[in-house]
Design an enzyme around this catalytic site. Structure first.
Site, PDB file in Angstrom:
ATOM      1  N   PRO A  94      -4.864  11.989   2.140  1.00 32.03           N
ATOM      2  CA  PRO A  94      -6.117  12.047   3.390  1.00 32.03           C
ATOM      3  C   PRO A  94      -4.640  11.024   4.341  1.00 32.03           C
ATOM      4  O   PRO A  94      -4.402  10.333   4.121  1.00 32.03           O
ATOM      5  CB  PRO A  94      -6.926  10.689   2.761  1.00 32.03           C
ATOM      6  CG  PRO A  94      -6.986  11.413   1.773  1.00 32.03           C
ATOM      7  CD  PRO A  94      -5.599  11.183   0.936  1.00 32.03           C
ATOM      8  N   TYR A 101       0.528  -1.906  -0.310  1.00 31.74           N
ATOM      9  CA  TYR A 101      -0.060   0.069  -0.061  1.00 31.74           C
ATOM     10  C   TYR A 101       0.827   1.239  -0.074  1.00 31.74           C
ATOM     11  O   TYR A 101       0.708   2.103  -0.798  1.00 31.74           O
ATOM     12  CB  TYR A 101      -0.734   0.010   1.258  1.00 31.74           C
ATOM     13  CG  TYR A 101      -1.774   1.087   1.207  1.00 31.74           C
ATOM     14  CD1 TYR A 101      -2.821   1.257   0.540  1.00 31.74           C
ATOM     15  CD2 TYR A 101      -1.686   2.573   2.000  1.00 31.74           C
ATOM     16  CE1 TYR A 101      -4.291   2.402   0.797  1.00 31.74           C
ATOM     17  CE2 TYR A 101      -2.320   3.068   2.151  1.00 31.74           C
ATOM     18  CZ  TYR A 101      -4.079   3.070   1.295  1.00 31.74           C
ATOM     19  OH  TYR A 101      -4.426   4.468   1.669  1.00 31.74           O
TER      20      TYR A 101
END
Length: 269
Positions: free
Chosen positions: A194, A164
């Site tokens: 974010p 990720y």
């Protein structure tokens, strides 16, 4: 869903502009799609989940010009079909938001190559595919903008998520490269990062990280992390959407090649 404040500030600003939002069927993506629609844009929301049709219909019932396309953005032919839908609907595109993303959490020895590649395919390769298809349409626009979803893990990788982190670092590099290439055509490219957001993804994160990092009960680990955020709260989808409204607007016309945090101060740079 909470109405994004930014859509009131930018009321009517995007009238006549056309936007495509990937991963727009739920969560952050749906909040982004709603915000642009409320600010006057015509929006095509793209998602692999057929329930995206219901999300689009709900927004249409609220009076907004919203269409949908079911597509897996990791598949080149389905991406091409989604952009063909844009041409069919409007013949033009002004704003591309690459918001689709996934995360899995696994110890290194348990992380398969298939899982590693799947996360990179959704989070990074799909961004490339969509940007490539959008480029000819955006070159013809006077307001061409690309906004790509990175993450706080595009700033600092975290334990049990090497795939990720790699995917989100990759989005920032891809965005910087395209910002330079597309600038002569007047197209701006930025990424957004974010932190913790109130979504189903973060319920998964809390559960899976918590089980690996200690004897955490559901909700305890994420609350511990929220307590460490200077603003002491997680983001709402509307918080992310508000940033994107600004970046896509005329007010953000001198901003390109940037990766902007939207995390309550979790990461500062």
């Amino acid at each position: 869903m909470t109405k994004p404040i930014g859509s009131e500030i930018f009321a009517g600003h995007f009238k006549g502009r056309r936007a495509l939002v990937t991963g727009g069927g739920s969560g952050i993506g749906l909040g982004i799609a709603q915000a642009f629609a409320e600010a006057g844009a015509s929006v095509l929301i793209v998602d692999r989940d057929p329930k995206v049709a219901d999300s689009a219909e709900n927004l249409r019932q609220a009076g907004f010009e919203v269409e949908h396309a079911v597509a897996d953005v990791t598949k080149e032919d389905e991406v091409k079909a989604a952009f063909a839908r844009v041409v069919e609907l409007w013949g033009a595109l002004d704003i591309l938001v690459n918001n689709a993303g996934i995360i899995t959490i696994a110890n290194l020895e348990e992380l398969s190559l298939e899982e590693f590649n799947r996360v990179l395919a959704v989070n990074t390769t799909a961004v490339f595919l969509c940007c490539r298809e959008a480029a000819p349409l955006l070159r013809a626009s006077e307001n061409g903008v690309i906004l790509n979803a990175s993450s706080g893990q595009g700033r600092q990788g975290f334990i049990f998520t090497p795939h990720y982190a790699a995917s989100k670092f990759g989005v920032i590099g891809l965005s910087q490269s395209l910002a330079k290439e597309l600038a002569p055509s007047g197209i701006r490219v930025n990424s957004y990062c974010p932190g913790i957001v109130k979504t189903e993804m973060w319920e998964y994160n809390d559960r899976e990280w918590g089980s690996r990092l200690g004897n955490y009960k559901p909700g305890e680990l994420i609350q511990e992390w929220i307590n460490g955020i200077p603003l002491k709260r997680p983001a709402e989808a509307a918080d992310v959407a508000n940033l994107l409204l600004f970046l896509a607007s005329d007010a953000g016309s001198y901003i390109t090649g940037q990766a902007i945090n939207i995390d309550g101060g979790m990461f500062m740079n």
